[in-house]
Enzyme design. Structure first.
Site, PDB file in Angstrom:
ATOM      1  N   GLU A  92       0.822  -1.200   0.000  1.00  0.00           N
ATOM      2  CA  GLU A  92       0.000   0.000   0.000  1.00  0.00           C
ATOM      3  C   GLU A  92       0.859   1.254   0.000  1.00  0.00           C
ATOM      4  O   GLU A  92       1.922   1.287   0.615  1.00  0.00           O
ATOM      5  CB  GLU A  92      -0.875   0.058   1.259  1.00  0.00           C
ATOM      6  N   CYS A 105       3.075   8.473   1.214  1.00  0.00           N
ATOM      7  CA  CYS A 105       3.448   7.570   2.306  1.00  0.00           C
ATOM      8  C   CYS A 105       3.824   6.230   1.690  1.00  0.00           C
ATOM      9  O   CYS A 105       3.012   5.592   1.009  1.00  0.00           O
ATOM     10  CB  CYS A 105       2.278   7.420   3.275  1.00  0.00           C
ATOM     11  N   CYS A 112       4.428  -6.638   8.387  1.00  0.00           N
ATOM     12  CA  CYS A 112       5.301  -6.091   9.432  1.00  0.00           C
ATOM     13  C   CYS A 112       5.450  -7.104  10.554  1.00  0.00           C
ATOM     14  O   CYS A 112       4.501  -7.824  10.893  1.00  0.00           O
ATOM     15  CB  CYS A 112       4.704  -4.787   9.984  1.00  0.00           C
ATOM     16  N   CYS A 116       2.726  -4.379  16.842  1.00  0.00           N
ATOM     17  CA  CYS A 116       2.076  -3.313  17.609  1.00  0.00           C
ATOM     18  C   CYS A 116       0.595  -3.641  17.776  1.00  0.00           C
ATOM     19  O   CYS A 116      -0.088  -4.029  16.818  1.00  0.00           O
ATOM     20  CB  CYS A 116       2.261  -1.961  16.926  1.00  0.00           C
ATOM     21  N   CYS A 119      -2.272  -1.994  15.412  1.00  0.00           N
ATOM     22  CA  CYS A 119      -1.953  -1.754  13.997  1.00  0.00           C
ATOM     23  C   CYS A 119      -2.402  -2.918  13.121  1.00  0.00           C
ATOM     24  O   CYS A 119      -2.219  -4.090  13.478  1.00  0.00           O
ATOM     25  CB  CYS A 119      -0.449  -1.537  13.840  1.00  0.00           C
ATOM     26  N   GLU A 160       8.721  -1.945   9.138  1.00  0.00           N
ATOM     27  CA  GLU A 160       9.655  -1.188   9.981  1.00  0.00           C
ATOM     28  C   GLU A 160      10.870  -0.838   9.116  1.00  0.00           C
ATOM     29  O   GLU A 160      11.711  -1.700   8.825  1.00  0.00           O
ATOM     30  CB  GLU A 160      10.063  -2.028  11.193  1.00  0.00           C
ATOM     31  N   SER A 191       9.981   6.749   9.676  1.00  0.00           N
ATOM     32  CA  SER A 191       9.322   6.355  10.920  1.00  0.00           C
ATOM     33  C   SER A 191       9.915   5.053  11.450  1.00  0.00           C
ATOM     34  O   SER A 191      10.284   4.165  10.676  1.00  0.00           O
ATOM     35  CB  SER A 191       7.825   6.185  10.676  1.00  0.00           C
ATOM     36  N   LEU A 215       5.998   6.291  19.666  1.00  0.00           N
ATOM     37  CA  LEU A 215       6.165   6.138  21.118  1.00  0.00           C
ATOM     38  C   LEU A 215       4.927   5.502  21.740  1.00  0.00           C
ATOM     39  O   LEU A 215       4.997   4.444  22.342  1.00  0.00           O
ATOM     40  CB  LEU A 215       6.465   7.497  21.740  1.00  0.00           C
ATOM     41  N   ASN A 290      -6.938   5.219  14.355  1.00  0.00           N
ATOM     42  CA  ASN A 290      -7.752   4.643  13.292  1.00  0.00           C
ATOM     43  C   ASN A 290      -8.207   3.258  13.752  1.00  0.00           C
ATOM     44  O   ASN A 290      -7.381   2.341  13.830  1.00  0.00           O
ATOM     45  CB  ASN A 290      -6.943   4.506  12.002  1.00  0.00           C
ATOM     46  N   CYS A 333      -2.332   2.378   7.511  1.00  0.00           N
ATOM     47  CA  CYS A 333      -1.515   1.302   6.973  1.00  0.00           C
ATOM     48  C   CYS A 333      -2.103  -0.069   7.255  1.00  0.00           C
ATOM     49  O   CYS A 333      -2.487  -0.377   8.374  1.00  0.00           O
ATOM     50  CB  CYS A 333      -0.115   1.369   7.576  1.00  0.00           C
TER      51      CYS A 333
END
Length: 346
Positions: A92, A105, A112, A116, A119, A160, A191, A215, A290, A333
């Protein structure tokens, strides 16, 4: 003998390849220019001699990702692109338009591995890292599609970036090159969830890019749950690396903080965050969460977001609330990619 993909090579790497063909080094710069004009057919590189064109056709190729689908927001100029890779994986990218220019972006990996908790990108884990050519192509293809120059790049899509370090650095060098996109390093943001050794390594590169650190919590116990890499690189160790980055680059760091209702959006969290960052050359970007279908987290109430922002400002912390863009097309994402993958497999 397998052909060599020229897209994603730096000028120096392309020069080495051209010299190995018995050609003068300056031909590499000509080919590099053509590649990032979007030309994939060596026959159309009109300033190359026929002998070189024949060698290139025999020994190399220029890959290009394709647009699988795109989704235009009805609320703003945001467009989400789904790109189909040569191995049938999907990535994406998101195009956003601002008063200061057009930003893209970019994803750095397929999926990934960071895990997290809130996410969508990480739900199916990491499939593989992208090569620099696949990263560059996201910008090139979008620029061709919208007929506008891309002025800003954020590497905040799936993946990442600092776990794809070498390809990331090649990508940054290419998009900054005057022979390609000529995008200023100061208009590029990378990022990270907080990979401490690579933050220090990136600082030593001397590139004046903006580092954005996800963070999302002001203390280790909570961050361990939200951002599992914290168990390996806890907050104080992460902040030491951030201070090193600031000293080496003289660049302000952005801390991303997704506000999750009844999880990390309390007054106490705001005060702890403010005290943690006090005196650091930084900016806090508050992100109304989101919501993701597969997760139970909800975004903070508007009044809690305002209070959180006011507390940070009271302590002298530079802070903004991220403008929401493309919510109606699942621009966050990973949200859309998973729902499309089964269609691609069929």
């Amino acid at each position: 003998m397998a052909k060599t993909n020229l897209k994603g090579m730096t000028v120096e790497e392309l020069q080495d390849f051209i010299v190995s063909l018995g050609e003068p080094p300056y031909r590499a710069r000509q080919i590099f220019r053509w590649i990032y004009k979007g030309v994939t057919d060596f026959e159309k590189m009109t300033d190359l001699p026929r002998t070189l064109v024949e060698k290139l056709k025999e020994l190399s190729y220029i890959d290009k990702i394709g647009i699988y689908k795109k989704f235009q927001s009805r609320k703003d100029a945001t467009v989400k692109y789904l790109f189909l890779l040569s191995d049938n994986n999907i990535i994406e990218s998101v195009k956003m338009e601002h008063s200061y220019g057009v930003s893209v972006c970019v994803s750095s990996q397929v999926g990934c591995a960071m895990g997290c908790a809130f996410c969508a990108s990480t739900i199916d884990g990491l499939k593989r890292s992208l090569n620099s050519g696949e990263m560059v192509d996201q910008i090139l293809v979008i620029q061709e599609d919208i007929k506008k120059r891309i002025s800003h790049v954020v590497i905040m899509g799936s993946g990442e970036p600092l776990l794809n370090y070498d390809e990331l650095i090649k990508f940054l060098n290419i998009i900054n090159s005057p022979l390609a996109f000529n995008i200023s390093y100061r208009r590029i943001t990378v990022s990270t969830c907080g990979i401490v050794p690579e933050i220090r390594r990136l600082a030593d590169e001397g590139l004046p890019i903006t580092l954005s650190v996800s963070l999302h919590a002001p203390e280790d116990d909570l961050r361990d749950k939200l951002v599992p890499v914290n168990r390996r690189y806890p907050i104080l160790e992460l902040l030491d690396a951030c201070k090193y980055y600031i000293i080496k680059t003289n660049r302000r760091i952005t801390f991303e903080y997704a506000l999750i209702s009844d999880v990390n959006d309390s007054k106490e969290c705001a005060v702890k965050l403010a005290r943690l960052l006090k005196g650091l050359l930084c900016h806090v970007n508050l992100i109304p969460l989101n919501p993701v279908r597969e997760r139970d987290f909800m975004r903070s109430k508007p009044e809690n977001i305002r209070l959180f922002q006011e507390i940070l400002r009271h302590y002298g912390i530079s802070v903004t609330v991220r403008q929401e863009m493309g919510a109606d097309i699942e621009a966050a994402c990973g949200q859309l990619r998973r729902s499309i993958m089964n269609e691609v497999k069929r």
